[in-house]
Design a protein around this motif. Structure first.
Motif, PDB file in Angstrom:
ATOM      1  N   MET A  82      42.698  23.280  57.353  1.00  0.00           N
ATOM      2  CA  MET A  82      42.721  22.543  58.617  1.00  0.00           C
ATOM      3  C   MET A  82      43.792  23.064  59.575  1.00  0.00           C
ATOM      4  O   MET A  82      43.994  22.497  60.656  1.00  0.00           O
ATOM      5  CB  MET A  82      42.935  21.055  58.344  1.00  0.00           C
ATOM      6  N   ARG A 122      52.736  27.104  49.306  1.00  0.00           N
ATOM      7  CA  ARG A 122      53.312  25.755  49.265  1.00  0.00           C
ATOM      8  C   ARG A 122      53.912  25.537  47.884  1.00  0.00           C
ATOM      9  O   ARG A 122      53.357  25.940  46.877  1.00  0.00           O
ATOM     10  CB  ARG A 122      52.256  24.679  49.557  1.00  0.00           C
ATOM     11  N   ASP A 182      44.906  21.156  53.643  1.00  0.00           N
ATOM     12  CA  ASP A 182      45.861  21.295  54.738  1.00  0.00           C
ATOM     13  C   ASP A 182      45.841  22.709  55.302  1.00  0.00           C
ATOM     14  O   ASP A 182      45.917  22.897  56.522  1.00  0.00           O
ATOM     15  CB  ASP A 182      47.268  20.949  54.254  1.00  0.00           C
ATOM     16  N   TYR A 183      45.731  23.699  54.428  1.00  0.00           N
ATOM     17  CA  TYR A 183      45.664  25.082  54.891  1.00  0.00           C
ATOM     18  C   TYR A 183      44.387  25.324  55.691  1.00  0.00           C
ATOM     19  O   TYR A 183      44.411  25.915  56.784  1.00  0.00           O
ATOM     20  CB  TYR A 183      45.737  26.035  53.694  1.00  0.00           C
ATOM     21  N   ARG A 231      47.104  23.237  59.169  1.00  0.00           N
ATOM     22  CA  ARG A 231      48.354  22.477  59.198  1.00  0.00           C
ATOM     23  C   ARG A 231      49.575  23.297  58.801  1.00  0.00           C
ATOM     24  O   ARG A 231      50.697  22.830  58.916  1.00  0.00           O
ATOM     25  CB  ARG A 231      48.221  21.235  58.302  1.00  0.00           C
ATOM     26  N   ARG A 281      56.608  22.476  52.212  1.00  0.00           N
ATOM     27  CA  ARG A 281      55.258  21.958  52.464  1.00  0.00           C
ATOM     28  C   ARG A 281      54.288  23.001  53.004  1.00  0.00           C
ATOM     29  O   ARG A 281      53.075  22.748  53.058  1.00  0.00           O
ATOM     30  CB  ARG A 281      55.319  20.773  53.418  1.00  0.00           C
TER      31      ARG A 281
END
Length: 275
Positions: A268, A58, A265-266, A270, A95
């Protein structure tokens, strides 16, 4: 050629144990807009065949250039490409990206580079992008019978000739070229439109500097040189972003809070998955 700074690459490993030589600049100043220059060069398959299994990114852009051998790239966007000798690949992760880079063969050795570019804060959370040169080959101009300038990304002014590549949207208005000069060859490149210009020597010797040396140039002047030895080098250029950097492994953001969110985020899921 007026020199501002010299830096040597350091031997290290990454991925699943791939041996590389690295110049790192995660201070946000020394290489800006670049963050890292990795060179992979070996004839021994044990040094590279384990490759780079699926991993996230990201906030950065990767620019991969292969001189010998090749990798197969896959990502969660659905891209699956063989990147081979002469090819260039650009991935603007934004992102989030999950990708892998695995060697295609162990028979011919490997020589390639991956450069990391910082993304401006306002663009770090936009959708990821992917582009390569497999259908639009790099542009090359012969300087004499054996010497050449190969424009890999961005736009270059070499003597009276402008070389505009297919890769024009790199962060920091960055540009990349591969240069080979036989002893006595003359090279003139207008680098004055860039604030940061660097040479990375990958083969031979440039003046008194040997392989795996990074030379930062004064870009207030033309690059006008006659090779005193046979030499091959990457020419890197761009406009510094001049923003605060928070770095952890494959993530480069502007604050520690943004880094922690990237990890969450990773974890989870996403970022998606390679299908």
């Amino acid at each position: 050629m007026k020199i501002r700074r010299i830096q040597k690459a350091q031997a290290t490993s990454d991925g699943a144990g791939v041996k590389i030589n690295r110049v790192a600049g995660f201070d946000g100043k020394s290489l800006d807009p670049f963050l890292m220059i990795d060179e992979l060069r070996s004839e021994d398959p044990k040094d590279f065949m384990a490759g780079f299994p699926p991993h996230p990114h990201r906030g950065i852009e990767t620019l991969t250039y292969i001189r010998k051998g090749g990798f197969e790239h896959q990502d969660q966007m659905g891209n699956r490409k063989a990147i081979q000798a002469g090819d260039v690949q650009w991935m603007s992760t934004g992102r989030g990206v999950i990708h892998s880079e695995m060697p295609l063969s162990d028979k011919e050795g490997m020589h390639g580079f991956q450069l990391w570019l910082n993304m401006p804060a306002k663009e770090k959370m936009r959708a990821p992008r992917y582009q390569d040169s497999t259908k639009q080959p790099a542009k090359q101009v012969m300087l004499d019978e054996t010497s050449y300038f190969t424009a890999l990304a961005g736009t270059w002014q070499v003597g009276e000739m402008q070389l505009k590549t297919a890769l024009q949207e790199l962060a920091g208005q960055s540009a990349l070229a591969d240069v080979w000069l036989q002893k006595g060859a003359h090279l003139q490149v207008d680098i004055t439109q860039f604030a940061k210009v660097m040479i990375y020597i990958h083969t031979g010797q440039l003046e008194s500097y040997g392989e795996q040396t990074l030379i930062e140039l004064d870009s207030d002047f033309l690059l006008d040189m006659v090779a005193t030895n046979n030499v091959g080098f990457l020419l890197l250029a761009g406009q510094p972003i001049n923003e605060k950097i928070a770095h952890m492994g494959p993530f480069v953001m502007n604050t520690q809070e943004e880094l922690q969110q990237a990890v969450r985020d990773y974890q989870m899921g996403r970022f998606g998955d390679i299908v």
